[in-house]
Design an enzyme around this catalytic site. Sequence first.
Site, PDB file in Angstrom:
ATOM      1  N   PRO A  44       0.815  -1.226   0.000  1.00  0.00           N
ATOM      2  CA  PRO A  44       0.000   0.000   0.000  1.00  0.00           C
ATOM      3  C   PRO A  44       0.847   1.274   0.000  1.00  0.00           C
ATOM      4  O   PRO A  44       1.726   1.449   0.830  1.00  0.00           O
ATOM      5  CB  PRO A  44      -0.817  -0.122   1.278  1.00  0.00           C
ATOM      6  N   GLU A  45       0.563   2.116  -0.977  1.00  0.00           N
ATOM      7  CA  GLU A  45       1.201   3.422  -1.078  1.00  0.00           C
ATOM      8  C   GLU A  45       0.094   4.476  -0.995  1.00  0.00           C
ATOM      9  O   GLU A  45      -1.058   4.134  -0.762  1.00  0.00           O
ATOM     10  CB  GLU A  45       1.985   3.511  -2.395  1.00  0.00           C
ATOM     11  N   LYS A 105       1.778   7.251   3.715  1.00  0.00           N
ATOM     12  CA  LYS A 105       1.196   5.910   3.797  1.00  0.00           C
ATOM     13  C   LYS A 105       0.564   5.637   5.163  1.00  0.00           C
ATOM     14  O   LYS A 105       0.215   4.503   5.464  1.00  0.00           O
ATOM     15  CB  LYS A 105       2.288   4.866   3.528  1.00  0.00           C
ATOM     16  N   ARG A 153      14.508  -3.812  -3.818  1.00  0.00           N
ATOM     17  CA  ARG A 153      13.290  -3.897  -4.607  1.00  0.00           C
ATOM     18  C   ARG A 153      13.577  -3.973  -6.098  1.00  0.00           C
ATOM     19  O   ARG A 153      14.554  -3.414  -6.575  1.00  0.00           O
ATOM     20  CB  ARG A 153      12.398  -2.671  -4.334  1.00  0.00           C
TER      21      ARG A 153
END
Length: 267
Positions: free
Chosen positions: A2-3, A59, A256
């Site tokens: 979730p961003e 966030k 990432r």
Amino acid sequence: MPELPDVENYRRVLARNGLRKTIQRVVVRDARILGRLSARKFASRLHGRQLIETRRHGKHLLARIDRGGWLALHFGMIGALAFVRAGEDDPPFTRVRFEFARDGCLVYTSKRMLGRVGMTEDAGEFIAGHELGPDALDRHLDFAAFKAALLEGKSTAKSALMNQKKIAGIGNIFADEILFRARIDPTERTDRLEPAELRRLFRKMRDVLETSITRGAGSEHFAERVPRGFLIPERRKGGQCPRCGSHLKLFKAGSRTGYCCPRCQRC
Ligand SMILES: [Zn+2]
């Protein structure tokens, strides 16, 4: 993961379904999500109370409790907030249920337990304590402030966008999307970007985040609803650039995996 757009939609779920309703019971299914806070203390502060206001910064999602203090939610890698009507099943990985005296409950889910549910006395102090920069969609974040934040220190375009101390709310997926839409090499240093590129980056940041909120970021069907030309549905091995058809390039930024188009972004 979730961003900002996902969390903004969870905020809207809370604002639509969770405000001004008396909380009858709080069920903590897995107390690890509370960190050091005791489940009993946590539940007792919410029992019989109402949430009266929501606030999102980056966030982080906060909800003011009517007798003081704020509920603070962070969603980690795979987490969500959903409204469950009476009689409906909880979604998988439900960790905390906020049950209302009437009409259903809000459920916080976290697959990998990397999120956090907590309390804070003051929302402003909470944000300051996390050293968060301005929210990426803050009306006061104009181009001059954006540029100053991005150019401070030497970093690549992608890591600058993801640095929560500079600007709060953008993570791996939306950083890639914004850079793709702005046609900027994610690994380029920000001080090497042309003024026009910085302007484009600012414009695309707002555009991508706002569009993604409208198209339901945070819901299961988001990938099917993103506008044509977005990179998100192509984030996979063998994915192709929606603009020129080139095979996307995978690159590592920290731990990432990122995606970019070698032709459109010269990456
Ligand atoms: Zn391309």
